[in-house]
Design a protein around this motif. Structure first.
Motif, PDB file in Angstrom:
ATOM      1  N   LYS A 333       0.837  -1.195   0.000  1.00 11.81           N
ATOM      2  CA  LYS A 333       0.000   0.000   0.000  1.00 11.81           C
ATOM      3  C   LYS A 333       0.869   1.242   0.000  1.00 11.81           C
ATOM      4  CE  LYS A 333      -3.834  -2.184   2.502  1.00 11.81           C
ATOM      5  NZ  LYS A 333      -4.685  -2.121   3.722  1.00 11.81           N
ATOM      6  N   ASP A 334       0.436   2.270  -0.700  1.00 12.50           N
ATOM      7  CA  ASP A 334       1.218   3.501  -0.775  1.00 12.50           C
ATOM      8  C   ASP A 334       0.922   4.419   0.402  1.00 12.50           C
ATOM      9  OD1 ASP A 334       3.029   5.330  -1.816  1.00 12.50           O
ATOM     10  OD2 ASP A 334       1.542   6.302  -3.096  1.00 12.50           O
ATOM     11  N   TYR A 335      -0.358   4.575   0.732  1.00  5.54           N
ATOM     12  CA  TYR A 335      -0.729   5.515   1.796  1.00  5.54           C
ATOM     13  C   TYR A 335      -0.875   4.780   3.121  1.00  5.54           C
ATOM     14  CZ  TYR A 335      -3.211   9.147   4.363  1.00  5.54           C
ATOM     15  OH  TYR A 335      -3.582  10.083   5.302  1.00  5.54           O
ATOM     16  N   HIS A 336      -0.300   5.354   4.168  1.00  5.97           N
ATOM     17  CA  HIS A 336      -0.369   4.769   5.507  1.00  5.97           C
ATOM     18  C   HIS A 336      -0.846   5.825   6.498  1.00  5.97           C
ATOM     19  CE1 HIS A 336       1.811   1.200   4.117  1.00  5.97           C
ATOM     20  NE2 HIS A 336       2.564   2.042   3.427  1.00  5.97           N
ATOM     21  N   TYR A 355       1.086   9.324   5.558  1.00  6.78           N
ATOM     22  CA  TYR A 355       2.203   9.582   4.663  1.00  6.78           C
ATOM     23  C   TYR A 355       2.130   8.613   3.501  1.00  6.78           C
ATOM     24  CZ  TYR A 355       4.627   5.369   6.318  1.00  6.78           C
ATOM     25  OH  TYR A 355       4.962   4.069   6.590  1.00  6.78           O
ATOM     26  N   TYR A 356       2.854   8.929   2.420  1.00 13.13           N
ATOM     27  CA  TYR A 356       2.900   8.081   1.237  1.00 13.13           C
ATOM     28  C   TYR A 356       4.217   7.323   1.173  1.00 13.13           C
ATOM     29  CZ  TYR A 356      -1.276  10.398  -0.563  1.00 13.13           C
ATOM     30  OH  TYR A 356      -2.559  10.865  -0.727  1.00 13.13           O
ATOM     31  N   GLN A 357       4.140   6.007   1.059  1.00 13.81           N
ATOM     32  CA  GLN A 357       5.338   5.181   0.957  1.00 13.81           C
ATOM     33  C   GLN A 357       6.208   5.595  -0.229  1.00 13.81           C
ATOM     34  OE1 GLN A 357       6.098   2.690   3.123  1.00 13.81           O
ATOM     35  NE2 GLN A 357       8.013   2.177   2.080  1.00 13.81           N
ATOM     36  N   SER A 358       5.557   5.961  -1.351  1.00 14.89           N
ATOM     37  CA  SER A 358       6.309   6.353  -2.546  1.00 14.89           C
ATOM     38  C   SER A 358       7.119   7.623  -2.359  1.00 14.89           C
ATOM     39  CB  SER A 358       5.340   6.540  -3.722  1.00 14.89           C
ATOM     40  OG  SER A 358       4.358   7.513  -3.421  1.00 14.89           O
ATOM     41  N   ALA A 359       6.804   8.394  -1.297  1.00 15.14           N
ATOM     42  CA  ALA A 359       7.515   9.649  -1.065  1.00 15.14           C
ATOM     43  C   ALA A 359       8.709   9.467  -0.139  1.00 15.14           C
ATOM     44  CB  ALA A 359       6.565  10.685  -0.466  1.00 15.14           C
ATOM     45  N   LEU A 360       8.907   8.278   0.414  1.00 12.86           N
ATOM     46  CA  LEU A 360      10.039   8.071   1.307  1.00 12.86           C
ATOM     47  C   LEU A 360      11.339   8.366   0.587  1.00 12.86           C
ATOM     48  CD1 LEU A 360       9.050   4.757   3.125  1.00 12.86           C
ATOM     49  CD2 LEU A 360       9.341   6.985   4.173  1.00 12.86           C
TER      50      LEU A 360
END
Length: 364
Positions: A333-336, A355-360
């Motif tokens: 999942k991208d959003y947590h 937060y968005y996983q893709s933005a880490l």
């Protein structure tokens, strides 16, 4: 609310000759989380191991029942959960942050509200100090930069003093297509913006206020500012928003969360005393503030605006900062989601909703 942190451990290489290389994992410092293979370098007989770990930075505002900021809380007063799983707070900071702010002003308020905002604009500069950098933008169907970022409060004061806000009548427009422009005018010619203002139903014009696009543009200005600063959008509007924005709410929210940007919304729609945010109804501007961990204020008269301007900067500057390294999440999942709790009763806690996983790793 994302930050990638480089953790550096310097190990004395006992029993290893100078100039020798080592990648033995037993030399890693206990308690330091690792991801993948550490990067190593040799200098003066010492082995430097650089370990990359991904962490989420969460600004938190805490207020008491009267709406006053609560100071003096410590790390042990907080709990943080990600997707319902409790997380370890790695870093806690209660120190004030300097601000990077975009003051974003609705340029098509009703005449009365526009007049009140116009008279109060110079009060905005009083909330910023010498370490804060501020830019100013206006928006309607398109955004209009007024000033770039500046640490000079005199520049901000002068720009706000000279600014002339547009307004509209609360009366209905007729069917005259020239009654309301669809874009900026240069040398007497209207420039295309991609958004006309079609007339429909009883002569009322379609809403052309591009709130989502304006917040997205302000986010683009802020995303590259320093990670050691609190980045905020200082929004003054009546909450109007067109259905014809280029950027969606989710697109814009993604940009804000990945760039650690918090929205503070001052609504100039007249409020009813004693009504809560949820009794007013949650508009798009309010949703941005809530989802990024900001706040929503309602101004019924000009004197309210003067007071609320300083409330915004005080609140933004004096947030607590919590940092955690996510664990126990579904990585597909991208959003947590994020939930912050305080181990004291009757306190209002405001933090980003997730937060968005893709933005880490973006905000380094």
């Amino acid at each position: 609310m994302i930050r990638t942190i480089l953790l550096t451990s310097v190990l004395l290489m006992a029993g290893i000759p100078a100039g020798a290389q080592s990648s033995n994992p037993q030399h890693a410092t206990p308690g330091v989380p690792t991801q993948g293979r550490p990067q190593s370098s040799q200098a003066n007989g010492q082995q430097k191991i650089i370990v990359r770990t991904q962490q989420v930075l969460v600004p938190v505002t805490v207020k008491d029942g009267s709406g006053q900021l609560v100071a003096g809380l410590e790390k042990g007063d907080f709990e943080i959960f990600c997707d319902g799983v409790e997380q370890q707070i790695r870093v806690f900071d209660a120190n004030p942050f300097p601000l990077s702010a975009v003051v974003l002003i609705d340029n098509d308020l009703a005449a009365k509200e526009a007049g009140q905002v116009q008279k109060s604009l110079i009060s905005i500069s009083g909330g910023f100090g010498p370490k804060d950098e501020v830019a100013v933008m206006k928006y309607q169907s398109y955004t209009e930069p007024v000033t770039d970022f500046s640490f000079n409060n005199d520049v901000l004061f002068t720009a706000l003093k000279r600014m002339e806000l547009g307004s509209h009548s609360t009366a209905l427009y007729g069917n005259d297509p020239t009654a309301m422009g669809s874009g900026p005018v240069v040398n007497g010619q209207q420039l295309p913006t991609g958004r006309g203002v079609p007339q429909h139903g009883a002569g009322r014009p379609a809403n052309d206020i591009a709130l989502d696009d304006a917040i997205y543009a302000a986010g683009q200005m802020l995303k590259g500012r320093g990670a050691d600063r609190r980045k905020i959008i200082f929004l003054i509007s009546d909450g109007s928003n067109s259905r014809h924005n280029i950027h969606t709410f989710n697109d814009t929210l993604h940009l804000l969360l990945e760039s650690n940007i918090v929205v503070y919304s001052i609504s100039v729609v007249h409020s009813v005393p004693g009504k809560s945010l949820f009794q007013h109804g949650i508009g798009q501007a309010d949703r941005y503030a809530i989802r990024t961990g900001g706040d929503v204020f309602y101004a019924a008269k000009e004197s309210d605006l003067d007071r609320l301007y300083s409330n915004v900067t005080d609140e933004a500057r004096n947030q607590y900062t919590l940092t955690f390294a996510p664990h126990g999440q579904d990585k597909t999942k991208d959003y947590h989601t994020i939930e912050v709790r305080v181990r004291r009763p009757n306190l209002d806690v405001r933090a980003p909703g997730g937060y968005y996983q893709s933005a880490l790793g973006i905000s380094e």
